[in-house]
Structure formats: C-alpha cells, structure tokens
Design a protein around this motif. Structure first.
Motif, PDB file in Angstrom:
ATOM      1  N   UNK A 144       0.878  -1.168   0.000  1.00  0.00           N
ATOM      2  CA  UNK A 144       0.000   0.000   0.000  1.00  0.00           C
ATOM      3  C   UNK A 144       0.912   1.213   0.000  1.00  0.00           C
ATOM      4  N   UNK A 145       0.817   2.032  -1.024  1.00  0.00           N
ATOM      5  CA  UNK A 145       1.836   3.067  -1.192  1.00  0.00           C
ATOM      6  C   UNK A 145       1.217   4.327  -1.786  1.00  0.00           C
ATOM      7  N   UNK A 146       1.576   5.466  -1.199  1.00  0.00           N
ATOM      8  CA  UNK A 146       1.088   6.724  -1.749  1.00  0.00           C
ATOM      9  C   UNK A 146       0.915   7.794  -0.692  1.00  0.00           C
ATOM     10  N   UNK A 147       0.124   8.795  -1.054  1.00  0.00           N
ATOM     11  CA  UNK A 147      -0.209   9.892  -0.163  1.00  0.00           C
ATOM     12  C   UNK A 147      -1.485   9.503   0.580  1.00  0.00           C
ATOM     13  N   UNK A 148      -1.332   9.114   1.848  1.00  0.00           N
ATOM     14  CA  UNK A 148      -2.469   8.661   2.641  1.00  0.00           C
ATOM     15  C   UNK A 148      -3.273   9.830   3.220  1.00  0.00           C
ATOM     16  N   UNK A 149      -2.713  11.034   3.212  1.00  0.00           N
ATOM     17  CA  UNK A 149      -3.362  12.173   3.858  1.00  0.00           C
ATOM     18  C   UNK A 149      -3.771  11.837   5.294  1.00  0.00           C
ATOM     19  N   UNK A 150      -2.915  11.081   5.965  1.00  0.00           N
ATOM     20  CA  UNK A 150      -3.093  10.739   7.369  1.00  0.00           C
ATOM     21  C   UNK A 150      -1.764  10.966   8.093  1.00  0.00           C
ATOM     22  N   UNK A 151      -1.811  11.710   9.181  1.00  0.00           N
ATOM     23  CA  UNK A 151      -0.666  11.854  10.087  1.00  0.00           C
ATOM     24  C   UNK A 151      -0.847  10.790  11.163  1.00  0.00           C
ATOM     25  N   UNK A 152      -0.058   9.718  11.151  1.00  0.00           N
ATOM     26  CA  UNK A 152      -0.356   8.577  12.030  1.00  0.00           C
ATOM     27  C   UNK A 152      -0.265   8.878  13.523  1.00  0.00           C
ATOM     28  N   UNK A 153       0.775   9.598  13.955  1.00  0.00           N
ATOM     29  CA  UNK A 153       0.994   9.829  15.382  1.00  0.00           C
ATOM     30  C   UNK A 153       1.538  11.236  15.593  1.00  0.00           C
ATOM     31  N   UNK A 154       1.622  11.634  16.840  1.00  0.00           N
ATOM     32  CA  UNK A 154       2.187  12.947  17.159  1.00  0.00           C
ATOM     33  C   UNK A 154       3.660  13.039  16.770  1.00  0.00           C
ATOM     34  N   UNK A 173      -9.239   8.906  11.598  1.00  0.00           N
ATOM     35  CA  UNK A 173      -8.326   8.508  10.527  1.00  0.00           C
ATOM     36  C   UNK A 173      -7.050   7.911  11.101  1.00  0.00           C
ATOM     37  N   UNK A 174      -6.606   8.421  12.231  1.00  0.00           N
ATOM     38  CA  UNK A 174      -5.423   7.839  12.880  1.00  0.00           C
ATOM     39  C   UNK A 174      -5.725   6.420  13.341  1.00  0.00           C
ATOM     40  N   UNK A 175      -6.930   6.190  13.837  1.00  0.00           N
ATOM     41  CA  UNK A 175      -7.335   4.849  14.253  1.00  0.00           C
ATOM     42  C   UNK A 175      -7.365   3.913  13.052  1.00  0.00           C
ATOM     43  N   UNK A 176      -7.854   4.395  11.917  1.00  0.00           N
ATOM     44  CA  UNK A 176      -7.894   3.567  10.708  1.00  0.00           C
ATOM     45  C   UNK A 176      -6.488   3.154  10.281  1.00  0.00           C
ATOM     46  N   UNK A 177      -5.545   4.077  10.364  1.00  0.00           N
ATOM     47  CA  UNK A 177      -4.160   3.769  10.010  1.00  0.00           C
ATOM     48  C   UNK A 177      -3.580   2.759  10.995  1.00  0.00           C
ATOM     49  N   UNK A 178      -3.819   2.992  12.276  1.00  0.00           N
ATOM     50  CA  UNK A 178      -3.329   2.078  13.304  1.00  0.00           C
ATOM     51  C   UNK A 178      -3.898   0.677  13.116  1.00  0.00           C
ATOM     52  N   UNK A 179      -5.146   0.607  12.680  1.00  0.00           N
ATOM     53  CA  UNK A 179      -5.780  -0.698  12.472  1.00  0.00           C
ATOM     54  C   UNK A 179      -5.106  -1.467  11.347  1.00  0.00           C
ATOM     55  N   UNK A 180      -4.638  -0.758  10.317  1.00  0.00           N
ATOM     56  CA  UNK A 180      -3.900  -1.422   9.244  1.00  0.00           C
ATOM     57  C   UNK A 180      -2.669  -2.131   9.800  1.00  0.00           C
ATOM     58  N   UNK A 181      -1.965  -1.465  10.694  1.00  0.00           N
ATOM     59  CA  UNK A 181      -0.765  -2.055  11.285  1.00  0.00           C
ATOM     60  C   UNK A 181      -1.125  -3.250  12.170  1.00  0.00           C
ATOM     61  N   UNK A 182      -2.214  -3.127  12.914  1.00  0.00           N
ATOM     62  CA  UNK A 182      -2.655  -4.238  13.760  1.00  0.00           C
ATOM     63  C   UNK A 182      -3.066  -5.445  12.926  1.00  0.00           C
ATOM     64  N   UNK A 183      -3.542  -5.171  11.713  1.00  0.00           N
ATOM     65  CA  UNK A 183      -3.980  -6.256  10.833  1.00  0.00           C
ATOM     66  C   UNK A 183      -2.829  -6.935  10.100  1.00  0.00           C
ATOM     67  N   UNK A 184      -1.611  -6.431  10.292  1.00  0.00           N
ATOM     68  CA  UNK A 184      -0.457  -7.108   9.716  1.00  0.00           C
ATOM     69  C   UNK A 184       0.397  -6.291   8.772  1.00  0.00           C
TER      70      UNK A 184
END
Length: 258
Positions: A144-154, A173-184
C-alpha cells in the motif's frame, strides 16, 4: 528492487523536477499522486524517454495517479476500490509487478473538517480497509503506497497541537491507520527509523521547509509476505528544496527480491 512514492503536485508543471529525480534516484517502480492532468495530457513521451513505462488514471484539477516501471512488466488489476466503482475521483490504481500487488493511492484530504469532504474521506477509507483485508487474507505480496493524507501519530507532525482541528489528524483517521498495522501491515519507514523525526510534506508558507516544520503523509506499507524483504528506505528530503518542486518529497524503500 527500489520502490518509491511521490506526490508530484502537478506532473506537467513539475516535470523537470520529476525527471531530474528519476535520473538521480533510479527507482525501479514509482507511484505518483496528484497529477492534476486529464488522461490525454499525461507526459508519456517524456516518461518513456526517461526509461519508464506507465499506467495512469488522469483527472483534471486535483487528483490523478500513475505507476511507472523500469524494466518490469505491469498488469493492471483495477483503478477503483471494490464496492466503490462509482467514485469519479482518480485516487486508486492497482497493478501487479514482479508478482507484487502494488496499490497506489491518493487518499482524500477531508478538509474542511467537519463536513462532506471529511465524510467522503471516511467512506473511502471504509472501502480501502475492505481491500486491504482481502490482500491480507489471501497472503499476497502486496504494498500500500502513496499519499495517505493521514498523520499517524504525534511523532509524525511538527507541533501536533496545531493540527487538532485538521482532517489529517482526526482520531478516526489515525485509528484507521493504526488498524492497518494491527492487521499485519508494516509501516516500512517507521520500522526502519523508529525514533527519528521524519517528514514527507512541508507547506510552501512560513518557510516550513527551512524550519523543518513538516508532517508525514506519504507512506509505504508492506504485507506480511514482504516484511522480511525490507532492506532500506528513506525520504529524499532534498528534492523538496529544489526550485519549483512539489510540497512533498519522494519516499522509497528497497526490497530484497532474490
């Protein structure tokens, strides 16, 4: 294999910058966002002369994405997210290169927040999450690669308190990004540089680049299949300082495909 993402912020107006960077960095695969060019205005002749083939999904004004390949055959899979085929914005392009599923995305900005643009962003994320789950469930080599327009963390933003009302930094949106990482999925750049201050975007205003007052919006996420192949990566920050450059910098990783 060197794979990069670059929000060019207008491919025709910034074509000299793109071509210079391609010559210097020599990536094998490049995902581009914010072409700001309709399909027929994509500069394919110049891209071919630089040694790259391309598949692109153009759109006038603010959107448009492309994938460039040097020496690798590309097979297009889809140019919209499953279940979101009626979306008329050019924000997703999926191809197969060297048996890797490359998902190039330009996720909606969502500002002003709150409002219909943010609602559209969250709806787009919903369809995107479904596709990412499919890829994980199939245990495919995927990126998954590109401009996510999400700032994941502080850690990924200069003075985070200034972004609390911005769509890029909302808890949803930060939760959605974090969930991607939790999903693998593996955040390649943060994995390589767990503690460093790393930005990929600097506003044109207030000398943001000179002050390194940036944010990290451009991401490269690897499926579990590819995690062990990650060798190195980085941000070509100096490109942001070139004359007439995009407000984003290229981000890249190298994978061991032997």
């Amino acid at each position: 294999m060197k794979i990069a993402t670059y929000n060019v912020n207008g491919i025709n107006s910034r074509l000299p910058v793109l071509l210079k960077w391609l010559q210097n960095a020599e990536p094998d695969i490049v995902c581009l966002q914010e072409l700001k060019a309709p399909q027929e205005k994509f500069p394919i002749d110049e891209i071919n002369k630089a040694g790259y083939e391309a598949i692109w999904h153009g759109q006038k004004q603010w959107n448009g994405i492309a994938i460039l390949s040097k020496g690798f055959e590309m097979t297009e899979v889809q140019r919209s997210l499953p279940g979101n085929e009626d979306d008329n914005q050019s924000r997703y392009l999926e191809v197969i290169i060297d048996q890797i599923v490359i998902c190039c995305l330009y996720l909606p900005n969502g500002n002003p927040y709150p409002g219909p643009k943010f609602d559209y962003k969250m709806e787009w994320i919903k369809h995107f999450k479904k596709r990412t789950k499919q890829l994980i469930d199939m245990d495919l080599p995927a990126i998954l690669i590109g401009d996510f327009n999400i700032i994941p963390t502080e850690k990924d933003v200069y003075k985070p308190e200034r972004w609390k009302d911005d769509a890029l930094f909302q808890p949803e949106v930060r939760k959605a990004y974090s969930q991607l990482l939790k999903n693998g999925w593996t955040d390649a750049i943060r994995t390589l540089f767990p503690e460093e201050t790393i930005y990929t975007f600097w506003d044109y205003l207030y000398k943001a680049y000179d002050r390194n007052a940036g944010i990290r919006l451009d991401h490269i996420l690897l499926s579990p299949y590819l995690r062990s192949q990650l060798m190195r990566g980085g941000v070509d920050k100096e490109v942001r300082g070139w004359p007439k450059s995009s407000d984003h910098a290229p981000v890249w990783v190298e994978l061991d495909r032997k």
